[in-house]
Write an enzyme that holds these catalytic residues in place. Structure first.
Site, PDB file in Angstrom:
ATOM      1  N   ASP A 188     -10.983  -3.795   0.713  1.00  0.00           N
ATOM      2  CA  ASP A 188      -9.550  -4.025   0.782  1.00  0.00           C
ATOM      3  C   ASP A 188      -9.341  -4.998   1.957  1.00  0.00           C
ATOM      4  O   ASP A 188     -10.215  -5.113   2.828  1.00  0.00           O
ATOM      5  CB  ASP A 188      -8.851  -2.688   1.044  1.00  0.00           C
ATOM      6  CG  ASP A 188      -7.388  -2.847   1.324  1.00  0.00           C
ATOM      7  OD1 ASP A 188      -6.685  -3.355   0.452  1.00  0.00           O
ATOM      8  OD2 ASP A 188      -6.950  -2.459   2.432  1.00  0.00           O
ATOM      9  N   ASP A 190      -5.885  -5.925   3.892  1.00  0.00           N
ATOM     10  CA  ASP A 190      -4.969  -5.472   4.952  1.00  0.00           C
ATOM     11  C   ASP A 190      -5.330  -4.054   5.391  1.00  0.00           C
ATOM     12  O   ASP A 190      -5.315  -3.124   4.583  1.00  0.00           O
ATOM     13  CB  ASP A 190      -3.531  -5.500   4.415  1.00  0.00           C
ATOM     14  CG  ASP A 190      -2.552  -4.826   5.353  1.00  0.00           C
ATOM     15  OD1 ASP A 190      -2.752  -4.922   6.573  1.00  0.00           O
ATOM     16  OD2 ASP A 190      -1.593  -4.206   4.869  1.00  0.00           O
ATOM     17  N   GLY A 227      -1.055  -0.807   0.989  1.00  0.00           N
ATOM     18  CA  GLY A 227      -1.796  -0.989  -0.263  1.00  0.00           C
ATOM     19  C   GLY A 227      -0.932  -1.177  -1.493  1.00  0.00           C
ATOM     20  O   GLY A 227      -1.434  -1.539  -2.550  1.00  0.00           O
ATOM     21  N   ARG A 264       3.944  -5.825  -3.676  1.00  0.00           N
ATOM     22  CA  ARG A 264       5.211  -6.251  -3.064  1.00  0.00           C
ATOM     23  C   ARG A 264       6.393  -5.576  -3.759  1.00  0.00           C
ATOM     24  O   ARG A 264       7.302  -5.068  -3.120  1.00  0.00           O
ATOM     25  CB  ARG A 264       5.324  -7.781  -3.177  1.00  0.00           C
ATOM     26  CG  ARG A 264       6.373  -8.372  -2.281  1.00  0.00           C
ATOM     27  CD  ARG A 264       6.400  -9.885  -2.427  1.00  0.00           C
ATOM     28  NE  ARG A 264       5.082 -10.486  -2.267  1.00  0.00           N
ATOM     29  CZ  ARG A 264       4.765 -11.721  -2.617  1.00  0.00           C
ATOM     30  NH1 ARG A 264       5.690 -12.506  -3.151  1.00  0.00           N
ATOM     31  NH2 ARG A 264       3.546 -12.195  -2.452  1.00  0.00           N
ATOM     32  N   SER A 305      -2.590  -7.982  -2.256  1.00  0.00           N
ATOM     33  CA  SER A 305      -1.750  -9.079  -1.774  1.00  0.00           C
ATOM     34  C   SER A 305      -1.924 -10.365  -2.585  1.00  0.00           C
ATOM     35  O   SER A 305      -3.029 -10.789  -2.884  1.00  0.00           O
ATOM     36  CB  SER A 305      -2.082  -9.380  -0.312  1.00  0.00           C
ATOM     37  OG  SER A 305      -1.331 -10.496   0.119  1.00  0.00           O
ATOM     38  N   ASN A 314      -1.189 -13.024  -1.265  1.00  0.00           N
ATOM     39  CA  ASN A 314      -1.518 -13.991  -0.205  1.00  0.00           C
ATOM     40  C   ASN A 314      -2.942 -13.812   0.311  1.00  0.00           C
ATOM     41  O   ASN A 314      -3.290 -14.382   1.356  1.00  0.00           O
ATOM     42  CB  ASN A 314      -0.532 -13.818   0.959  1.00  0.00           C
ATOM     43  CG  ASN A 314       0.900 -14.052   0.521  1.00  0.00           C
ATOM     44  OD1 ASN A 314       1.237 -15.145   0.064  1.00  0.00           O
ATOM     45  ND2 ASN A 314       1.744 -13.047   0.622  1.00  0.00           N
ATOM     46  N   ASP A 342      -8.046   1.452   3.352  1.00  0.00           N
ATOM     47  CA  ASP A 342      -7.276   2.126   4.409  1.00  0.00           C
ATOM     48  C   ASP A 342      -6.083   2.876   3.847  1.00  0.00           C
ATOM     49  O   ASP A 342      -5.401   3.584   4.602  1.00  0.00           O
ATOM     50  CB  ASP A 342      -6.754   1.106   5.433  1.00  0.00           C
ATOM     51  CG  ASP A 342      -5.638   0.257   4.852  1.00  0.00           C
ATOM     52  OD1 ASP A 342      -5.850  -0.324   3.767  1.00  0.00           O
ATOM     53  OD2 ASP A 342      -4.552   0.197   5.450  1.00  0.00           O
TER      54      ASP A 342
HETATM   55  P1  B16 Z   1       1.869  -9.448  -0.719  1.00  0.00           P
HETATM   56  P2  B16 Z   1      -4.084  -4.755   0.765  1.00  0.00           P
HETATM   57  C1  B16 Z   1      -1.431  -5.037   0.560  1.00  0.00           C
HETATM   58  O1  B16 Z   1      -2.690  -5.540   0.989  1.00  0.00           O
HETATM   59  C2  B16 Z   1      -0.639  -4.538   1.764  1.00  0.00           C
HETATM   60  O2  B16 Z   1      -1.288  -3.407   2.343  1.00  0.00           O
HETATM   61  C3  B16 Z   1       0.743  -4.136   1.339  1.00  0.00           C
HETATM   62  O3  B16 Z   1       1.513  -3.755   2.471  1.00  0.00           O
HETATM   63  C4  B16 Z   1       1.423  -5.310   0.620  1.00  0.00           C
HETATM   64  O4  B16 Z   1       2.691  -4.910   0.130  1.00  0.00           O
HETATM   65  C5  B16 Z   1       0.545  -5.765  -0.551  1.00  0.00           C
HETATM   66  O5  B16 Z   1      -0.754  -6.119  -0.062  1.00  0.00           O
HETATM   67  C6  B16 Z   1       1.133  -6.940  -1.280  1.00  0.00           C
HETATM   68  O6  B16 Z   1       1.155  -8.051  -0.396  1.00  0.00           O
HETATM   69  O7  B16 Z   1       3.327  -9.240  -0.544  1.00  0.00           O
HETATM   70  O8  B16 Z   1       1.268 -10.389   0.304  1.00  0.00           O
HETATM   71  O9  B16 Z   1       1.507  -9.824  -2.138  1.00  0.00           O
HETATM   72  O10 B16 Z   1      -4.059  -3.570   1.680  1.00  0.00           O
HETATM   73  O11 B16 Z   1      -4.164  -4.349  -0.700  1.00  0.00           O
HETATM   74  O12 B16 Z   1      -5.120  -5.773   1.154  1.00  0.00           O
HETATM   75 MG    MG Z   2      -5.060  -2.010   2.800  1.00  0.00          MG
END
Ligand code: B16
Ligand code: MG
Length: 227
Positions: A21, A23, A58, A61, A126, A128, A180
């Site tokens: 993962d 974030d 996790g 959005r 994400s 991004n 996480d």
């Molecule tokens: P985005 P991960 C997740 O990343 C984040 O933990 C979560 O807070 C966020 O809403 C999600 O990505 C989507 O992100 O808005 O940038 O598309 O933990 O899956 O790496």
């Molecule tokens: Mg995460």
């Protein structure tokens, strides 16, 4: 590399790849997600705290916004606008991410895994993730980057981790997922993966660790093999 009495070669027969993962495992973008959502919430007069943000780890959005709304009904066009605003605010923080932004223990773990010949993948919700990995200087290290664009069903569905394992050419039983978030651990476990959970929200993982600083990779794999 050796760990106790178990040679790495013996462990490697079972585990062929690691899926991370992003974030909360590789780097801590949770603060930026919080600040971006907080800006939207303040603009729209919605209550939102750091504690609320923890529950969003996790989640996609869209799911994050729905949780933030706490049952308040909002039309689709407004949802889209608020998600776009949140992403604009989030993107403004990405320049703060550099190779120094890796969480403790990550660099050594990735080096050890690469040296051991393991395949490496990212499984992040994400959209991004590619940019974050680029800022971290890790693009060349990962064989596959799975992000929020790869599958329709986000975590806790197992689809993303299954997609990454497939792209790596390995079965779920040959991979370990590092997560996480509660939703991420659930996703990996539903997909048949062993899991390493990092931090308070991931305690249901096969192996739980406070951070990736210890133990060394070989010992982690050994402990996973005996669970
Ligand atoms: P985005 P991960 C997740 O990343 C984040 O933990 C979560 O807070 C966020 O809403 C999600 O990505 C989507 O992100 O808005 O940038 O598309 O933990 O899956 O790496
Ligand atoms: Mg995460």
């Amino acid at each position: 590399m050796m760990c106790g009495a178990v040679p790495m070669g013996a462990i490697m027969d079972a585990v062929r790849g690691l899926i991370f993962d992003l974030d909360g495992v590789i780097t801590d973008t949770a603060e930026y997600h919080y600040l971006a959502w907080k800006q939207v919430a303040d603009e729209e007069g919605l209550p939102f705290t750091r504690e609320d943000n923890e529950a969003l780890r996790g989640l996609s959005r869209r799911e994050s916004l729905l949780r933030l709304l706490k049952g308040r009904s909002v039309d689709e066009a407004t949802l889209q606008i608020w998600m776009a605003h949140k992403n604009t605010y989030y993107l403004a923080y990405l320049d703060e991410i550099s190779p120094a932004s890796l969480l403790p223990g990550v660099a050594v773990l990735l080096e050890d895994a690469k040296r051991a010949g393991l395949k490496l993948g990212i499984g992040s919700s994400s959209k991004n993730a590619q940019q974050v990995i680029q800022h971290l200087g890790l693009k060349a290290l990962f064989d596959v980057i799975g992000d929020g664009y790869c599958v329709v069903n986000a975590k806790p569905a197992p689809d993303l981790f299954l997609w990454v394992a497939g792209a790596l050419g390995i079965f779920p039983t040959q991979a370990v997922v590092f997560e996480d978030a509660e939703a991420g651990v659930e996703a990996a476990q539903r997909g048949g993966f062993r899991t390493v959970g990092i931090g308070a929200a991931a305690q249901r993982a096969t192996l739980w660790l406070p951070s990736l600083q210890a133990p060394p990779l070989a010992e982690m794999l050994q402990r996973l093999a005996t669970v």
